[in-house]
Scaffold this motif. Structure first.
Motif, PDB file in Angstrom:
ATOM      1  N   LEU A  36      10.402  16.820  50.956  1.00 14.99           N
ATOM      2  CA  LEU A  36       9.937  17.502  49.754  1.00 14.99           C
ATOM      3  C   LEU A  36       9.996  19.000  49.988  1.00 14.99           C
ATOM      4  O   LEU A  36       9.650  19.473  51.073  1.00 14.99           O
ATOM      5  CB  LEU A  36       8.503  17.100  49.424  1.00 14.99           C
ATOM      6  N   GLU A  37      10.417  19.750  48.955  1.00 11.53           N
ATOM      7  CA  GLU A  37      10.501  21.207  49.058  1.00 11.53           C
ATOM      8  C   GLU A  37       9.502  21.833  48.092  1.00 11.53           C
ATOM      9  O   GLU A  37       9.380  21.382  46.947  1.00 11.53           O
ATOM     10  CB  GLU A  37      11.920  21.678  48.718  1.00 11.53           C
ATOM     11  N   VAL A  38       8.770  22.847  48.579  1.00 10.46           N
ATOM     12  CA  VAL A  38       7.790  23.529  47.740  1.00 10.46           C
ATOM     13  C   VAL A  38       7.946  25.043  47.863  1.00 10.46           C
ATOM     14  O   VAL A  38       8.497  25.544  48.844  1.00 10.46           O
ATOM     15  CB  VAL A  38       6.340  23.133  48.116  1.00 10.46           C
ATOM     16  N   ASP A  39       7.433  25.754  46.855  1.00  9.39           N
ATOM     17  CA  ASP A  39       7.385  27.219  46.858  1.00  9.39           C
ATOM     18  C   ASP A  39       5.923  27.639  46.924  1.00  9.39           C
ATOM     19  O   ASP A  39       5.077  27.083  46.208  1.00  9.39           O
ATOM     20  CB  ASP A  39       8.025  27.780  45.588  1.00  9.39           C
ATOM     21  N   PRO A  48      -3.219  29.661  48.961  1.00  8.41           N
ATOM     22  CA  PRO A  48      -1.809  29.322  48.759  1.00  8.41           C
ATOM     23  C   PRO A  48      -1.654  28.216  47.717  1.00  8.41           C
ATOM     24  O   PRO A  48      -2.272  27.150  47.817  1.00  8.41           O
ATOM     25  CB  PRO A  48      -1.336  28.864  50.142  1.00  8.41           C
ATOM     26  N   VAL A  49      -0.838  28.492  46.690  1.00 11.92           N
ATOM     27  CA  VAL A  49      -0.605  27.545  45.604  1.00 11.92           C
ATOM     28  C   VAL A  49       0.893  27.340  45.425  1.00 11.92           C
ATOM     29  O   VAL A  49       1.713  28.146  45.893  1.00 11.92           O
ATOM     30  CB  VAL A  49      -1.229  28.030  44.278  1.00 11.92           C
ATOM     31  N   LEU A  50       1.247  26.260  44.731  1.00 16.70           N
ATOM     32  CA  LEU A  50       2.653  25.907  44.551  1.00 16.70           C
ATOM     33  C   LEU A  50       3.144  26.396  43.193  1.00 16.70           C
ATOM     34  O   LEU A  50       2.951  25.745  42.169  1.00 16.70           O
ATOM     35  CB  LEU A  50       2.842  24.391  44.684  1.00 16.70           C
ATOM     36  N   LEU A  51       3.750  27.571  43.208  1.00 18.22           N
ATOM     37  CA  LEU A  51       4.376  28.150  42.019  1.00 18.22           C
ATOM     38  C   LEU A  51       5.622  28.908  42.456  1.00 18.22           C
ATOM     39  O   LEU A  51       5.580  29.640  43.454  1.00 18.22           O
ATOM     40  CB  LEU A  51       3.412  29.094  41.303  1.00 18.22           C
ATOM     41  N   HIS A  52       6.702  28.765  41.723  1.00 18.91           N
ATOM     42  CA  HIS A  52       7.957  29.409  42.102  1.00 18.91           C
ATOM     43  C   HIS A  52       8.011  30.869  41.680  1.00 18.91           C
ATOM     44  O   HIS A  52       8.411  31.740  42.444  1.00 18.91           O
ATOM     45  CB  HIS A  52       9.141  28.648  41.495  1.00 18.91           C
ATOM     46  N   ASP A  53       7.626  31.146  40.437  1.00 20.39           N
ATOM     47  CA  ASP A  53       7.810  32.483  39.873  1.00 20.39           C
ATOM     48  C   ASP A  53       6.578  33.359  40.136  1.00 20.39           C
ATOM     49  O   ASP A  53       5.470  32.850  40.306  1.00 20.39           O
ATOM     50  CB  ASP A  53       8.028  32.386  38.365  1.00 20.39           C
TER      51      ASP A  53
END
Length: 264
Positions: A36-39, A48-53
């Protein structure tokens, strides 16, 4: 090197489900994704949270800057209804809640990308190291045994993380315009190079060049069957894809069924 490229669910099964949400990761695992890949970004209060932008306008019902919003503010967002297929509310995932979910799937690799440039600078790498330490993932027996793999487009971020957590492998991500700015592993500290599929189409010899320098490859974002077969034939170690089920079918020699358009 594996007999075929490993399949990494890029932000989860993000063609069919809203990216970086629990449902996207659960569906990717059901489809058989091997990683699995996360940003990862930091909130104003250092979570730390998972959001790309850098801001939430593309994937949420309100527009907030991640770096200047608290976790409580971001937690009120709906991150699922925007998705053209899913169209149902989904909450924000913290890195910790993602790692809690991942504990139930110890065979699955986790590709963890820190986003830059950000006002918090290197604090995001320190936060990632702290979370991996909390889950006992910061000291694998070897690079090959590490469940966690750090990634970034920032050379400084990769170097910084290698100092913070020297036993965790790292991917130096590259876009097409700077793909040739690659140093040997001992210079950057990365174990893998991460070119885009466009870069590999243009310069397929790079995979063998990096291999000769002792480096593996992670290629993103690979959804087209012809591109998947190219990566397999070149010996790319890992492919990031928005449709893990289709990638597995193609790489294992099957004929993929038609899918909807993939998310970027």
């Amino acid at each position: 090197m594996s007999t075929r490229s490993g399949v990494v669910a890029h932000r989860g099964a993000s063609a069919q489900f809203p990216e970086l949400t629990l449902v996207a990761f659960q569906q990717a695992l059901e489809q058989g994704a091997e990683a699995l890949e996360v940003d990862i970004r930091l909130t104003a209060d250092g979570v730390p949270v998972l959001l790309h932008d850098p801001r939430t306008t593309r994937v949420a019902d309100r527009d907030l800057w991640v770096h200047s919003s608290t976790l409580d503010q971001l937690a009120t967002l709906d991150l699922g209804s925007w998705h053209p297929v899913h169209r149902a509310p989904e909450p924000l995932l913290t890195l910790r809640s993602f790692l809690v979910m991942a504990e139930a799937f110890p065979q699955v690799r986790l590709f963890l990308e820190t986003k830059h440039p950000v006002p918090s600078g290197g604090r995001v790498e320190a936060a990632l190291r702290d979370e991996l330490r909390y889950f006992g993932m910061d000291r694998p027996a070897s690079f090959a045994d590490s469940r966690a793999v750090m990634m970034s487009f920032s050379v400084m971020a990769v170097r910084r993380f290698r100092q913070l957590a020297p036993e965790i492998p790292a991917v130096q991500l590259r876009e097409r315009r700077n793909v040739l700015k690659s140093w040997p592993a001992e210079g950057v500290g990365a174990q893998l190079m991460g070119p885009s599929i466009g870069a590999l189409r243009a310069r397929p010899w790079l995979v063998e060049y990096w291999r000769s320098r002792g480096m593996g490859t992670y290629c993103w974002t690979v959804d087209d069957p012809a591109d998947l077969l190219l990566c397999r034939d070149l010996g790319v170690d890992w492919v990031g894809t928005n449709v893990p089920s289709r990638a597995l079918t193609v790489l294992d020699g099957g004929v993929p069924r038609a899918e909807g358009p993939a998310a970027g």
